[in-house]
Scaffold this active site. Structure first.
Site, mmCIF file in Angstrom:
data_model
loop_
_atom_site.group_PDB
_atom_site.id
_atom_site.type_symbol
_atom_site.label_atom_id
_atom_site.label_comp_id
_atom_site.label_asym_id
_atom_site.label_seq_id
_atom_site.Cartn_x
_atom_site.Cartn_y
_atom_site.Cartn_z
ATOM 1 N N GLY A 31 0.808 -1.223 0.000
ATOM 2 C CA GLY A 31 0.000 0.000 0.000
ATOM 3 C C GLY A 31 0.833 1.261 0.000
ATOM 4 O O GLY A 31 2.020 1.234 -0.341
ATOM 5 N N LEU A 33 0.284 3.508 -2.138
ATOM 6 C CA LEU A 33 0.595 3.291 -3.550
ATOM 7 C C LEU A 33 1.095 4.559 -4.228
ATOM 8 O O LEU A 33 0.681 5.659 -3.898
ATOM 9 C CB LEU A 33 -0.652 2.776 -4.282
ATOM 10 C CG LEU A 33 -1.211 1.440 -3.793
ATOM 11 C CD1 LEU A 33 -2.397 1.016 -4.661
ATOM 12 C CD2 LEU A 33 -0.141 0.345 -3.787
ATOM 13 N N HIS A 37 3.987 1.482 -8.280
ATOM 14 C CA HIS A 37 3.052 0.356 -8.157
ATOM 15 C C HIS A 37 2.144 0.283 -9.387
ATOM 16 O O HIS A 37 1.895 -0.795 -9.926
ATOM 17 C CB HIS A 37 2.187 0.507 -6.896
ATOM 18 C CG HIS A 37 2.948 0.445 -5.602
ATOM 19 N ND1 HIS A 37 3.051 1.521 -4.752
ATOM 20 C CD2 HIS A 37 3.638 -0.562 -5.013
ATOM 21 C CE1 HIS A 37 3.762 1.179 -3.695
ATOM 22 N NE2 HIS A 37 4.140 -0.075 -3.816
ATOM 23 N N GLN A 59 7.275 -9.598 8.076
ATOM 24 C CA GLN A 59 8.525 -9.270 7.392
ATOM 25 C C GLN A 59 9.213 -8.039 7.965
ATOM 26 O O GLN A 59 10.240 -7.606 7.458
ATOM 27 C CB GLN A 59 8.304 -9.111 5.889
ATOM 28 C CG GLN A 59 7.574 -7.846 5.491
ATOM 29 C CD GLN A 59 7.219 -7.886 4.009
ATOM 30 O OE1 GLN A 59 6.437 -8.709 3.565
ATOM 31 N NE2 GLN A 59 7.830 -7.006 3.233
ATOM 32 N N LYS A 149 13.327 -2.543 -8.237
ATOM 33 C CA LYS A 149 13.817 -1.741 -7.116
ATOM 34 C C LYS A 149 14.202 -2.632 -5.934
ATOM 35 O O LYS A 149 15.190 -2.383 -5.262
ATOM 36 C CB LYS A 149 12.752 -0.743 -6.682
ATOM 37 C CG LYS A 149 13.171 -0.027 -5.436
ATOM 38 C CD LYS A 149 12.270 1.108 -5.109
ATOM 39 C CE LYS A 149 12.612 1.591 -3.737
ATOM 40 N NZ LYS A 149 12.094 0.713 -2.689
ATOM 41 N N GLN A 153 14.690 -9.060 -3.316
ATOM 42 C CA GLN A 153 13.346 -9.637 -3.127
ATOM 43 C C GLN A 153 12.927 -10.435 -4.369
ATOM 44 O O GLN A 153 12.381 -11.536 -4.260
ATOM 45 C CB GLN A 153 12.350 -8.509 -2.866
ATOM 46 C CG GLN A 153 10.903 -8.932 -2.878
ATOM 47 C CD GLN A 153 10.004 -7.823 -2.349
ATOM 48 O OE1 GLN A 153 9.913 -7.619 -1.151
ATOM 49 N NE2 GLN A 153 9.355 -7.102 -3.238
ATOM 50 N N SER A 186 7.165 3.996 -1.100
ATOM 51 C CA SER A 186 6.146 4.397 -0.116
ATOM 52 C C SER A 186 6.785 5.142 1.048
ATOM 53 O O SER A 186 6.156 5.972 1.691
ATOM 54 C CB SER A 186 5.424 3.164 0.424
ATOM 55 O OG SER A 186 4.894 2.424 -0.646
ATOM 56 N N ARG A 187 8.049 4.812 1.302
ATOM 57 C CA ARG A 187 8.733 5.425 2.454
ATOM 58 C C ARG A 187 9.124 6.888 2.194
ATOM 59 O O ARG A 187 9.426 7.609 3.139
ATOM 60 C CB ARG A 187 9.972 4.621 2.826
ATOM 61 C CG ARG A 187 9.643 3.260 3.424
ATOM 62 C CD ARG A 187 10.910 2.591 3.931
ATOM 63 N NE ARG A 187 10.622 1.559 4.913
ATOM 64 C CZ ARG A 187 10.428 0.284 4.628
ATOM 65 N NH1 ARG A 187 10.479 -0.120 3.379
ATOM 66 N NH2 ARG A 187 10.156 -0.590 5.580
HETATM 67 P P1 AMP Z 1 5.956 -2.438 -1.718
HETATM 68 O O1 AMP Z 1 4.559 -1.930 -1.614
HETATM 69 O O2 AMP Z 1 6.992 -1.414 -1.439
HETATM 70 O O3 AMP Z 1 6.149 -3.750 -1.004
HETATM 71 O O4 AMP Z 1 6.166 -2.765 -3.260
HETATM 72 C C1 AMP Z 1 5.288 -3.590 -3.969
HETATM 73 C C2 AMP Z 1 5.889 -3.881 -5.318
HETATM 74 O O5 AMP Z 1 6.101 -2.656 -6.020
HETATM 75 C C3 AMP Z 1 7.257 -4.571 -5.224
HETATM 76 O O6 AMP Z 1 7.357 -5.560 -6.249
HETATM 77 C C4 AMP Z 1 8.208 -3.436 -5.454
HETATM 78 O O7 AMP Z 1 9.455 -3.848 -5.986
HETATM 79 C C5 AMP Z 1 7.446 -2.612 -6.463
HETATM 80 N N1 AMP Z 1 7.923 -1.234 -6.468
HETATM 81 C C6 AMP Z 1 8.123 -0.424 -5.397
HETATM 82 N N2 AMP Z 1 8.636 0.755 -5.792
HETATM 83 C C7 AMP Z 1 8.763 0.693 -7.140
HETATM 84 C C8 AMP Z 1 9.247 1.602 -8.132
HETATM 85 N N3 AMP Z 1 9.712 2.797 -7.814
HETATM 86 N N4 AMP Z 1 9.223 1.202 -9.433
HETATM 87 C C9 AMP Z 1 8.761 -0.033 -9.757
HETATM 88 N N5 AMP Z 1 8.297 -0.927 -8.873
HETATM 89 C C10 AMP Z 1 8.305 -0.578 -7.580
#
Ligand code: AMP
Length: 282
Positions: A31, A33, A37, A59, A149, A153, A186-187
């Site tokens: 989330g 987002l 995303h 996690q 990114k 993972q 998100s951070r």
């Molecule tokens: P998260 O919500 O941060 O766990 O990310 C969910 C998915 O979005 C993961 O597969 C991340 O690698 C991907 N993601 C996060 N930030 C980016 C970004 N800037 N560009 C592309 N994918 C991203």
């Protein structure tokens, strides 16, 4: 866009789609987002695009990080609606993902999970693999979309799919960046104005180091320069910067030891932990 909180509701809808012969792509998220995303959902070539929002407690190895993790469900729904990028949003409560009878599956990732994030965030990948495995069980997609990114993972999830002998296709999507180069995350909303202004130094340093290494600069001195630049800027507390083999994730001491090299970095900026990476050669 369908929005479900219960596994049974989601599974009924997905089984209807599958009965119509439709293919399902899945983007798991935590989330808060952003356009990164959305880019994963837009990359999906499947008939149906499913997104999940679940801040997975297992996690997080740091209770404060879990507590401070941004949660913006209304804005998330608006972004998905506005971008028309999602057919089904799954927002389960913890007890739907981890019911009382849930038995976590344990995976052994060997050296893959011992470096970088695995070294600095003990238990992180066990929790991440557990939730990905559980969400894949629930959604049963044909394709899974994840971001470059979170490079390590992606490697771990590829290993999960391999260990499960899963037919699911993993698609890796390039990192979407702000105009100044900062990787969307998100951070980022937790950075104050001063920190936000400094944050693009990370990507600037990664690209400088990549250029220098391709021109022959030894890896250790390129890493030292990144560290020096971050420390000189103030506010950064780097955790690691390392060039790894893109398949094994083991550190390279020289670029020509591998034909697939990725420079990965994690640093604190104030109270926010940021990660980024660039492919040096492939
Ligand atoms: P998260 O919500 O941060 O766990 O990310 C969910 C998915 O979005 C993961 O597969 C991340 O690698 C991907 N993601 C996060 N930030 C980016 C970004 N800037 N560009 C592309 N994918 C991203």
């Amino acid at each position: 866009m369908w929005i479900f909180k219960q596994v049974a509701d989601l599974q009924l809808k997905i089984s209807q789609w599958k009965a119509e012969g439709k293919t399902v792509g899945f983007v798991p998220t935590m989330g808060a987002l952003h356009a990164g995303h959305v880019s994963l959902l837009q990359a999906a070539k499947t008939d149906i695009r499913v997104c999940s929002i679940f801040v997975n407690p297992t996690q997080f190895n740091d209770a404060t990080d879990l507590e401070k993790y941004p949660r913006t469900p209304e804005a998330d729904i608006s972004l998905l609606l506005d971008s028309q990028s999602c057919d089904l949003l799954f927002m389960p409560p913890v007890e739907e993902v981890y019911p009382p009878n849930f038995i976590p599956k344990h995976f052994d990732f060997g050296p893959l999970a011992k470096v970088m994030e695995g070294a600095f965030r003990p238990g992180h990948f066990d929790g991440m693999a557990q939730v990905v495995n559980r969400l894949l069980d629930i959604v049963q997609p044909h394709e899974l979309y994840m971001g470059q990114k979170d490079f390590q993972q992606v490697s771990i999830v590829a290993e999960v799919l391999f260990l499960l002998d899963s037919p699911i296709k993993l698609v890796v999507v390039p990192t979407l960046r702000e105009a100044d180069g900062l990787a969307m995350s998100s951070r980022n909303v937790r950075l104050n104005a001063e920190e936000r202004a400094k944050a693009p130094i990370i990507y600037g340093q990664l690209t400088e180091a990549k250029k220098a290494m391709l021109l022959g600069e030894p890896i250790p001195s390129a890493m030292d320069k990144i560290k020096t630049a971050l420390l000189a800027a103030g506010g950064f507390e780097p955790e690691y910067m390392t060039v790894v083999d893109g398949k094994t994730l083991q550190p390279l001491s020289q670029l020509h030891d591998s034909d697939y090299a990725v420079l990965c970095l994690a640093t604190w900026l104030g109270k926010v932990r940021l990660i980024d990476n660039v492919v040096v050669k492939r």
